[in-house]
Design a protein around this motif. Sequence first.
Motif, PDB file in Angstrom:
ATOM      1  N   ARG A 185       0.840  -1.194   0.000  1.00 58.00           N
ATOM      2  CA  ARG A 185       0.000   0.000   0.000  1.00 58.00           C
ATOM      3  C   ARG A 185       0.879   1.249   0.000  1.00 58.00           C
ATOM      4  O   ARG A 185       2.021   1.216   0.481  1.00 58.00           O
ATOM      5  CB  ARG A 185      -0.932  -0.001   1.209  1.00 58.00           C
ATOM      6  N   TYR A 186       0.339   2.308  -0.537  1.00 60.80           N
ATOM      7  CA  TYR A 186       1.013   3.603  -0.471  1.00 60.80           C
ATOM      8  C   TYR A 186       0.457   4.382   0.713  1.00 60.80           C
ATOM      9  O   TYR A 186      -0.752   4.562   0.840  1.00 60.80           O
ATOM     10  CB  TYR A 186       0.804   4.394  -1.765  1.00 60.80           C
ATOM     11  N   VAL A 187       1.345   4.831   1.593  1.00 62.78           N
ATOM     12  CA  VAL A 187       0.960   5.606   2.776  1.00 62.78           C
ATOM     13  C   VAL A 187       1.599   6.992   2.669  1.00 62.78           C
ATOM     14  O   VAL A 187       2.821   7.129   2.819  1.00 62.78           O
ATOM     15  CB  VAL A 187       1.428   4.913   4.073  1.00 62.78           C
ATOM     16  N   PRO A 188       0.818   8.037   2.368  1.00 58.40           N
ATOM     17  CA  PRO A 188       1.399   9.390   2.317  1.00 58.40           C
ATOM     18  C   PRO A 188       1.916   9.797   3.696  1.00 58.40           C
ATOM     19  O   PRO A 188       1.198   9.698   4.692  1.00 58.40           O
ATOM     20  CB  PRO A 188       0.219  10.274   1.890  1.00 58.40           C
ATOM     21  N   ALA A 189       3.169  10.225   3.749  1.00 55.17           N
ATOM     22  CA  ALA A 189       3.792  10.598   5.024  1.00 55.17           C
ATOM     23  C   ALA A 189       3.680  12.094   5.249  1.00 55.17           C
ATOM     24  O   ALA A 189       3.568  12.878   4.306  1.00 55.17           O
ATOM     25  CB  ALA A 189       5.261  10.188   5.011  1.00 55.17           C
ATOM     26  N   SER A 190       3.713  12.486   6.523  1.00 50.07           N
ATOM     27  CA  SER A 190       3.884  13.908   6.846  1.00 50.07           C
ATOM     28  C   SER A 190       5.373  14.234   6.739  1.00 50.07           C
ATOM     29  O   SER A 190       6.226  13.337   6.746  1.00 50.07           O
ATOM     30  CB  SER A 190       3.405  14.185   8.269  1.00 50.07           C
TER      31      SER A 190
END
Length: 288
Positions: A220-225
């Motif tokens: 999965r792609y998890v957008p990071a801060s």
Amino acid sequence: MSGPVLVTGPTGNVGRAVVRALLAEGVAVRAAVKSPEHTVSLLKEMDGDVMPAPLDFLRPETFLPALEGVRSVFLMRPPAIAHAEGALNAFIDAAATQGVKQVVFLSMAGAEKSAWAPHHAVEAHLMHSTVGWTLLRPAFFAQNLGDAYREDIRQDGRLYMPAGHGRVAFVDVRDVGEVAARALLDTSLRNRAFTLTGQEAVTFDEVASVLSEVLGRPIRYVPASVPGYLRHLHQRRLSWGQSGLQTLMHVGLRFGKAEQVDPTLTNLLGRPTRTVRQYIEDHAPLWR
């Protein structure tokens, strides 16, 4: 034109691709390495005329011996050296004194407008030198998936970065290596700059979908801060300086910094560029 071609960074992704492409053309390669042990694996896998040559950008006394008798140079910034532009510019000056005809510099997309990047200063120095030059400005490498992101994909089943929903026109280093080899041999590409991208711009969600399909397990792609990604990279043993640069580069992806598709690479190759799917399919064992 006789004499070998000097390739810097020959044990890295791009340098190795350049060496392979030159050997395929029957060209003798001088592989610039910091220490002889770096060449062992390179020489084992290369079937052709490769001769190691000691070169350390922090030791100017190694420049002239490495350059002696060389017809052209593939030059790239050593990632381990901060503020490398001074050393690279001194190396370019040494190449000029040795009669080198052509330097192909691996720059970066947008370098001409990025005064903060060391590539910018090296490009300017090359353009004002007496050697012929070609500037290659590649976009985001597909090989980042097998390098910078490899452990996240293998261990955590995720792509994790602060890229938002930005699209990326991934470019394969194998294609860049072919064009670099041509520029080292073909005078028609001299004194020109080329932006190199893949033929399609995809999101990291789409990349994760391809990885899931090819590997047979969910990625999965998890957008990071931004703070989260900085901490993550530091935990991956990057220095704070390296972490900051990586984070800055990925935040730029949110705003379309790598989404532009440029036909130049396809035109130079005379065929479609490799896609990110092809890269993943060809290198699936990396993430298993």
